[in-house]
Design an enzyme around this catalytic site. Structure first.
Site, mmCIF file in Angstrom:
data_model
loop_
_atom_site.group_PDB
_atom_site.id
_atom_site.type_symbol
_atom_site.label_atom_id
_atom_site.label_comp_id
_atom_site.label_asym_id
_atom_site.label_seq_id
_atom_site.Cartn_x
_atom_site.Cartn_y
_atom_site.Cartn_z
ATOM 1 N N TRP A 180 0.382 -1.204 0.149
ATOM 2 C CA TRP A 180 -0.152 -0.348 0.091
ATOM 3 C C TRP A 180 1.077 1.236 -0.505
ATOM 4 O O TRP A 180 2.202 1.605 0.537
ATOM 5 C CB TRP A 180 -0.908 0.203 1.145
ATOM 6 N N ASP A 208 -0.690 -4.936 9.297
ATOM 7 C CA ASP A 208 -1.679 -4.644 9.088
ATOM 8 C C ASP A 208 -3.477 -4.649 9.226
ATOM 9 O O ASP A 208 -3.397 -5.306 7.539
ATOM 10 C CB ASP A 208 -1.231 -3.187 8.076
ATOM 11 N N LYS A 256 -13.649 -0.927 5.808
ATOM 12 C CA LYS A 256 -14.233 -2.030 4.607
ATOM 13 C C LYS A 256 -14.769 -3.183 5.466
ATOM 14 O O LYS A 256 -16.050 -3.048 4.861
ATOM 15 C CB LYS A 256 -12.525 -2.858 4.031
#
Length: 416
Positions: free
Chosen positions: A140, A222, A260
């Site tokens: 990311w 993460d 999410k």
């Protein structure tokens, strides 16, 4: 006349690619435009999907009419929410020594997953001073920015094997084995690796944990997609839970996001968990104290409304069950769109191999398209994805998947 400033030493920085791409998509008036850039869930009609269980929770919160709903919480955040977030991530149901296990975990509320990553990097940079943080290549993009701002030296380990479009486990292990030093941080994606969609299998996770323990590396997980990737919160937390339970003498941390899996993108709901080893549980409160010191100087405390929604859902068995159903709806649609794109490319006999699209996991697919092909998709077909070839599968639908597959087929055949 005012004089130009001579005190600032600044230069333009490149715009964030994802938000710039989304802005370009919004300005595009083409009727067949397709957004495969930003990582948000969309329905088959291309519309946002507030989770039904979230809408129920919101109504219940309004009916509760809590007079304190707009008040401050604490610097560490909403403590009941933090307990729920911790238990969701680490999973303690019915296990022996549950209290001893929980005593290892220092938790604070953050401004979503980005804030958890940032706070963790800042905390480790101040108090552990790691020689290096190892990021996957690719990762990311914001990971690089976060650790740069924390002023921790950054290196990358191989992760994606372009020729086979697969996870480069051997490259990762070889690099960390030979180059990582004691005290280095290794950033790991708990599931649904962004941007590749490729995750280690359980046997590989075991080997990664063994390597971190043997070389005294610090794992930084993460976790942005728990429950969203597979539809199972336990399955998507398997790696975190394995490290936690099977390596009790190893410290680690987790950045946890609810953007999410609850569809709370704009509510900024997250948590940061620092895990002490089993012989250092007395440090937990000191860790929280120091994290609160950083929080107080940045944002004072985490946002309240989003975590209240999560708390309402996870403290009600019926709502929790409905949330698990909503997770299945989202993960199933992503999987079905992966298969639909793969089937259409196979039908067109598009040159190359495309099995990776269905073998990858989660919201994103590392398609293997080149930057030139990506630009051609945007310029010729008004299809927007990152120049790396990363596509957000959620942007596909039954209405546009054939169009997207045809466009990919065309650029693969004609754009080198």
């Amino acid at each position: 006349m005012a004089k130009p400033s001579t005190r600032l030493n600044v230069a333009p920085v490149p715009p964030d690619e994802i938000f710039a791409l989304n802005g370009a998509y919004g300005a595009d008036t083409h009727p067949q435009k397709v957004s495969l850039g930003v990582g948000v869930f969309r329905t088959d009609d291309g519309k946002p999907w507030p989770l039904p269980v979230v809408q129920k929770a919101e109504k219940e919160l309004v009916a509760d009419d809590d007079l304190f709903r707009h008040e401050y919480t604490t610097i560490e955040g909403d403590v009941p929410f933090l307990r729920l977030a911790r238990d969701l991530m680490f999973g303690f149901e019915g296990k022996d020594s549950e209290e001893e296990a929980k005593a290892r975990i220092a938790s604070v509320q953050t401004v979503a997953g980005t804030g958890a990553n940032h706070l963790g990097a800042l905390f480790l940079g101040h108090h552990m001073k790691p020689p290096t943080v190892w990021l996957s290549n690719p990762s990311w993009a914001n990971h690089m920015t976060i650790w740069e701002l924390a002023d921790v030296p950054r290196k990358t380990y191989p992760y994606y094997h372009a020729a086979t479009r697969s996870f480069d486990f051997d490259g990762m292990m070889s690099t960390l084995e030979t180059e990582a030093q004691e005290g280095d941080v290794v950033l790991l994606h708990a599931c649904a690796h962004n941007p590749t969609g490729l995750d280690p299998n359980k046997e590989q996770w075991v080997a990664i944990a063994d390597l971190c323990e043997r070389k005294n590396l610090f794992p930084f997980f993460d976790s942005a997609y728990q429950g969203f990737a597979s539809g199972s919160v336990a399955e998507d937390a398997w790696a975190v839970r394995y490290f936690f339970t099977r390596k009790p003498d190893m410290e680690m941390c987790v950045a946890q996001s609810f953007s999410k899996n609850f569809g709370l993108y704009g509510q900024r709901v997250g948590a940061y968990h620092y895990v002490t080893n089993r012989s250092s549980t007395s440090l937990r409160d000191v860790v929280v104290n120091n994290l609160c010191h950083l929080i107080r100087g940045e944002f004072s405390m985490g946002p309240r409304s989003g975590c209240s929604i999560v708390k309402k859902v996870l403290t009600n068995d019926q709502l929790t069950a409905e949330w698990h159903q909503d997770l299945q709806v989202m993960s199933s649609r992503i999987k079905s769109m992966r298969k639909a794109l793969y089937d259409e490319l196979s039908r067109l006999q598009t040159p190359g191999t495309w099995e990776h699209i269905v073998e990858q996991n989660g919201m994103f697919s590392y398609t293997g398209l080149t930057p030139k092909q990506v630009y051609a998709l945007k310029d010729q077909y008004h299809i927007y994805l990152l120049k790396s070839g990363r596509a957000s599968i959620s942007g596909l639908s039954q209405k546009n998947v054939a169009y997207v597959a045809h466009a990919i087929d065309n650029v693969v055949r004609n754009v080198n």
